[in-house]
Design a protein around this motif. Structure first.
Motif, short mmCIF file in Angstrom:
data_model
loop_
_atom_site.label_atom_id
_atom_site.label_comp_id
_atom_site.label_asym_id
_atom_site.label_seq_id
_atom_site.Cartn_x
_atom_site.Cartn_y
_atom_site.Cartn_z
N MET A 58 26.99 39.36 22.94
CA MET A 58 27.85 40.13 23.86
C MET A 58 27.62 39.71 25.31
O MET A 58 28.57 39.63 26.09
N ALA A 59 26.38 39.43 25.67
CA ALA A 59 26.09 39.00 27.04
C ALA A 59 26.76 37.67 27.33
O ALA A 59 27.33 37.46 28.41
N ARG A 60 26.72 36.76 26.36
CA ARG A 60 27.34 35.46 26.55
C ARG A 60 28.86 35.58 26.64
O ARG A 60 29.50 34.93 27.48
N SER A 61 29.46 36.42 25.81
CA SER A 61 30.91 36.59 25.86
C SER A 61 31.34 37.23 27.19
O SER A 61 32.34 36.82 27.78
N ARG A 62 30.57 38.21 27.69
CA ARG A 62 30.89 38.81 28.99
C ARG A 62 30.80 37.78 30.11
O ARG A 62 31.64 37.76 31.01
N LYS A 63 29.80 36.91 30.04
CA LYS A 63 29.64 35.89 31.08
C LYS A 63 30.82 34.91 31.08
O LYS A 63 31.33 34.53 32.13
N ILE A 65 33.89 35.49 29.99
CA ILE A 65 35.08 36.19 30.49
C ILE A 65 35.00 36.40 31.99
O ILE A 65 35.99 36.25 32.70
N LYS A 66 33.81 36.71 32.50
CA LYS A 66 33.64 36.95 33.93
C LYS A 66 33.83 35.68 34.75
O LYS A 66 34.47 35.70 35.80
#
Length: 109
Positions: A58-63, A65-66
């Motif tokens: 989840m942290a990697r996917s948020r990064k 997208i951000k």
């Protein structure tokens, strides 16, 4: 989809072109849905830093997208499609011969 097509057109078996179209459509939908997951998983596996600092999914996917937006989740998608399409065509070409290899007769397309 095949059953819906058969009922709508009142046929018992669609032709090869219809089956190829249905197969291509379902493969395309599957690729669009699963590609971001495969991309993030690949990036996590390729991480070369300390194991304790390996990013979570989840942290990697948020990064992604951000920093890159939703387009970042589909980076390399076109190249992946170019790899998958010839394989699908090859499988469709072999499909009529497959039942004969197992001694169950042939399929008429």
């Amino acid at each position: 989809l095949t059953e819906k097509y058969n009922k709508h057109h009142d046929v018992t078996s669609p032709g090869f072109a219809v089956l190829a179209g249905i197969g291509g459509f379902s493969t395309g939908i599957a690729m669009v849905v699963t590609y971001p997951v495969r991309l993030i998983t690949c990036q996590i596996q390729a991480y070369s830093g300390a194991e304790s600092q390996r990013p979570q999914f989840m942290a990697r996917s948020r990064k992604i997208i951000k920093t890159e937006g939703l387009r970042g989740l589909y980076r390399g998608f076109t190249a992946n499609c170019c790899k998958v399409l010839p394989r699908q065509c090859y499988l469709l070409d072999d499909l009529p011969e497959t039942p004969g290899r197992f001694g169950t007769g042939s399929v008429d397309f």
